[in-house]
Design an enzyme around this catalytic site. Structure first.
Site, PDB file in Angstrom:
ATOM      1  N   LYS A  10       0.831  -1.192   0.000  1.00 23.03           N
ATOM      2  CA  LYS A  10       0.000   0.000   0.000  1.00 23.03           C
ATOM      3  C   LYS A  10       0.879   1.262   0.000  1.00 23.03           C
ATOM      4  O   LYS A  10       2.102   1.175   0.204  1.00 23.03           O
ATOM      5  CB  LYS A  10      -0.925  -0.045   1.223  1.00 23.03           C
ATOM      6  CG  LYS A  10      -1.896  -1.247   1.192  1.00 23.03           C
ATOM      7  CD  LYS A  10      -2.742  -1.311   2.451  1.00 23.03           C
ATOM      8  CE  LYS A  10      -3.682  -2.510   2.418  1.00 23.03           C
ATOM      9  NZ  LYS A  10      -4.507  -2.580   3.655  1.00 23.03           N
ATOM     10  N   TYR A  50     -12.278  -3.034  -2.704  1.00 28.14           N
ATOM     11  CA  TYR A  50     -12.779  -3.072  -1.331  1.00 28.14           C
ATOM     12  C   TYR A  50     -14.306  -3.064  -1.264  1.00 28.14           C
ATOM     13  O   TYR A  50     -14.875  -2.667  -0.241  1.00 28.14           O
ATOM     14  CB  TYR A  50     -12.203  -1.899  -0.537  1.00 28.14           C
ATOM     15  CG  TYR A  50     -10.757  -2.108  -0.117  1.00 28.14           C
ATOM     16  CD1 TYR A  50     -10.399  -3.209   0.677  1.00 28.14           C
ATOM     17  CD2 TYR A  50      -9.756  -1.226  -0.494  1.00 28.14           C
ATOM     18  CE1 TYR A  50      -9.079  -3.412   1.068  1.00 28.14           C
ATOM     19  CE2 TYR A  50      -8.435  -1.425  -0.099  1.00 28.14           C
ATOM     20  CZ  TYR A  50      -8.108  -2.521   0.688  1.00 28.14           C
ATOM     21  OH  TYR A  50      -6.808  -2.714   1.081  1.00 28.14           O
ATOM     22  N   ASN A 113      -1.661  -0.110   7.368  1.00 29.49           N
ATOM     23  CA  ASN A 113      -1.081  -1.429   7.669  1.00 29.49           C
ATOM     24  C   ASN A 113      -0.230  -2.011   6.550  1.00 29.49           C
ATOM     25  O   ASN A 113      -0.030  -3.225   6.468  1.00 29.49           O
ATOM     26  CB  ASN A 113      -2.179  -2.400   8.138  1.00 29.49           C
ATOM     27  CG  ASN A 113      -3.196  -2.718   7.054  1.00 29.49           C
ATOM     28  OD1 ASN A 113      -3.145  -2.158   5.967  1.00 29.49           O
ATOM     29  ND2 ASN A 113      -4.099  -3.637   7.350  1.00 29.49           N
ATOM     30  N   HIS A 116      -1.529  -5.602   1.658  1.00 30.30           N
ATOM     31  CA  HIS A 116      -2.757  -6.401   1.536  1.00 30.30           C
ATOM     32  C   HIS A 116      -2.403  -7.768   0.975  1.00 30.30           C
ATOM     33  O   HIS A 116      -1.537  -7.885   0.115  1.00 30.30           O
ATOM     34  CB  HIS A 116      -3.739  -5.712   0.579  1.00 30.30           C
ATOM     35  CG  HIS A 116      -4.845  -6.612   0.113  1.00 30.30           C
ATOM     36  ND1 HIS A 116      -5.989  -6.815   0.846  1.00 30.30           N
ATOM     37  CD2 HIS A 116      -4.959  -7.406  -0.986  1.00 30.30           C
ATOM     38  CE1 HIS A 116      -6.768  -7.685   0.199  1.00 30.30           C
ATOM     39  NE2 HIS A 116      -6.161  -8.051  -0.921  1.00 30.30           N
ATOM     40  N   GLU A 127      -9.224 -11.015  -7.320  1.00 33.06           N
ATOM     41  CA  GLU A 127      -8.356  -9.839  -7.202  1.00 33.06           C
ATOM     42  C   GLU A 127      -7.300  -9.815  -8.308  1.00 33.06           C
ATOM     43  O   GLU A 127      -6.992  -8.753  -8.860  1.00 33.06           O
ATOM     44  CB  GLU A 127      -7.727  -9.798  -5.805  1.00 33.06           C
ATOM     45  CG  GLU A 127      -8.778  -9.503  -4.734  1.00 33.06           C
ATOM     46  CD  GLU A 127      -8.265  -9.626  -3.301  1.00 33.06           C
ATOM     47  OE1 GLU A 127      -7.071  -9.926  -3.087  1.00 33.06           O
ATOM     48  OE2 GLU A 127      -9.088  -9.413  -2.382  1.00 33.06           O
TER      49      GLU A 127
END
Ligand code: CMP
Length: 144
Positions: A10, A50, A113, A116, A127
């Site tokens: 990310k 998402y 965080n 992913h 995905e």
């Protein structure tokens, strides 16, 4: 079973210079890199990725976070890579992820965080198709 998973560093992971460290951990475990792209994400793609979380209060902030800088989109392959990849990454909330995991070593905030990883083989397939719509090239022979 040999399978593939979608792993995404990310914007905070890229900005903090953790790309090499993260790739190293997957390589050293024995997984094979099948696709990699550094890219700015558009809103439609982030919202689609998402979509299961669209009713959550943090959804808008999550999408803005993903749009805040380039991500590194990757496909990794190998035996059990979906589940083992999740273990390498650590628990979603860095407050609960064990030292030795990526989030356990480098993150403190669930909203930042770093990385992913797909949570199941089926979502990984979805995905990968979403992030690499023109397909994932196979270099199996050359890498063997
Ligand atoms: P990820 O593994 O990409 O899957 C869903 C993401 O939603 C998760 O990592 C976090 O980045 C984000 N997320 C989950 N829960 C929260 C929360 N309570 N606050 C902010 N972000 C969250």
């Amino acid at each position: 079973n040999t399978e593939q998973t979608y792993i995404m560093i990310k914007p905070d992971g890229v900005q903090r210079g953790l790309v090499g460290e993260i790739i190293k951990r997957f390589e050293q475990k024995g997984f094979t890199l099948r696709a990699l792209e550094l890219k700015m994400v558009d809103r439609a793609l982030a919202e689609k990725h998402y979509e299961d979380l669209s009713s959550k209060p943090f959804f808008a902030g999550l999408v803005d976070y993903i749009l805040s800088g380039p991500v590194v989109a990757m496909v990794w392959e190998g035996k059990g890579v979906v589940l083992t990849g999740r273990k390498i990454i650590g628990a979603t909330n860095p407050a609960q992820s064990e030292p030795g995991t990526i989030r356990g070593d480098y993150a403190i905030d669930i909203g930042r965080n770093i990385i992913h990883g797909s949570d199941a083989v089926e979502s990984a397939q979805k995905e990968i198709a979403l992030w690499f719509p023109s397909g994932v090239a196979h270099y199996a022979t050359a890498l063997a």
